[in-house]
Write an enzyme that holds these catalytic residues in place. Sequence first.
Site, PDB file in Angstrom:
ATOM      1  N   HIS A  85     -40.565  84.666  24.722  1.00  0.00           N
ATOM      2  CA  HIS A  85     -41.087  85.925  25.279  1.00  0.00           C
ATOM      3  C   HIS A  85     -42.082  85.588  26.400  1.00  0.00           C
ATOM      4  O   HIS A  85     -43.172  85.080  26.144  1.00  0.00           O
ATOM      5  CB  HIS A  85     -41.768  86.783  24.216  1.00  0.00           C
ATOM      6  CG  HIS A  85     -41.886  88.210  24.632  1.00  0.00           C
ATOM      7  ND1 HIS A  85     -41.520  89.251  23.820  1.00  0.00           N
ATOM      8  CD2 HIS A  85     -42.299  88.784  25.781  1.00  0.00           C
ATOM      9  CE1 HIS A  85     -41.713  90.398  24.448  1.00  0.00           C
ATOM     10  NE2 HIS A  85     -42.196  90.130  25.647  1.00  0.00           N
ATOM     11  N   ILE A  86     -41.668  85.868  27.625  1.00  0.00           N
ATOM     12  CA  ILE A  86     -42.512  85.588  28.797  1.00  0.00           C
ATOM     13  C   ILE A  86     -43.850  86.282  28.649  1.00  0.00           C
ATOM     14  O   ILE A  86     -43.915  87.439  28.231  1.00  0.00           O
ATOM     15  CB  ILE A  86     -41.818  86.086  30.077  1.00  0.00           C
ATOM     16  CG1 ILE A  86     -40.651  85.188  30.425  1.00  0.00           C
ATOM     17  CG2 ILE A  86     -42.792  86.164  31.241  1.00  0.00           C
ATOM     18  CD1 ILE A  86     -39.864  85.673  31.607  1.00  0.00           C
ATOM     19  N   HIS A  87     -44.908  85.580  29.022  1.00  0.00           N
ATOM     20  CA  HIS A  87     -46.238  86.189  29.060  1.00  0.00           C
ATOM     21  C   HIS A  87     -47.102  85.441  30.068  1.00  0.00           C
ATOM     22  O   HIS A  87     -47.042  84.224  30.175  1.00  0.00           O
ATOM     23  CB  HIS A  87     -46.900  86.215  27.677  1.00  0.00           C
ATOM     24  CG  HIS A  87     -47.016  84.881  27.037  1.00  0.00           C
ATOM     25  ND1 HIS A  87     -45.948  84.238  26.430  1.00  0.00           N
ATOM     26  CD2 HIS A  87     -48.071  84.053  26.909  1.00  0.00           C
ATOM     27  CE1 HIS A  87     -46.339  83.086  25.953  1.00  0.00           C
ATOM     28  NE2 HIS A  87     -47.635  82.932  26.240  1.00  0.00           N
ATOM     29  N   PHE A  88     -47.854  86.198  30.823  1.00  0.00           N
ATOM     30  CA  PHE A  88     -48.785  85.649  31.799  1.00  0.00           C
ATOM     31  C   PHE A  88     -50.165  85.563  31.172  1.00  0.00           C
ATOM     32  O   PHE A  88     -50.570  86.456  30.434  1.00  0.00           O
ATOM     33  CB  PHE A  88     -48.874  86.555  33.039  1.00  0.00           C
ATOM     34  CG  PHE A  88     -47.643  86.548  33.884  1.00  0.00           C
ATOM     35  CD1 PHE A  88     -47.560  85.735  35.008  1.00  0.00           C
ATOM     36  CD2 PHE A  88     -46.566  87.360  33.567  1.00  0.00           C
ATOM     37  CE1 PHE A  88     -46.421  85.740  35.789  1.00  0.00           C
ATOM     38  CE2 PHE A  88     -45.426  87.367  34.346  1.00  0.00           C
ATOM     39  CZ  PHE A  88     -45.345  86.553  35.460  1.00  0.00           C
TER      40      PHE A  88
END
Length: 129
Positions: A85-88
């Site tokens: 799950h992409i997260h910045f």
Amino acid sequence: EDGLVLYKGKTSAVILNKFPYNNGHLLIFPARHTGNIEDLTSQESLDLFSLIQKSVSILNLELKPDGFNIGLNLGKAAGAGIADHIHFHIVPRWNGDNNFMPVIAETKVMPEHLQSTCDKLKPYFDKLI
């Protein structure tokens, strides 16, 4: 953790990192579950970057840092703690701080309890809804 959610929109959300590198460490992520940046739609990408900009503005208003580290790790090999799950990450920085990603000490001193930071920031994010 619902208690750390600062904003939840149709396509993206902001939470305080449960294990922060520094006070005010935020995670910005798409609502849709994906680990591949190339799978994001144009709208999701635009919303994520817009939310990063708004989050930086809010952190500047409330915490008054001297700078920021902003980035993401794509894939387990790159250090992604949640690889699917992409997260910045947005990590506020202050001149002279030495609390960024301690590797050896295994101990961090946070100047403020996580819930106190959440309580300070939440009213700003509530205005985004």
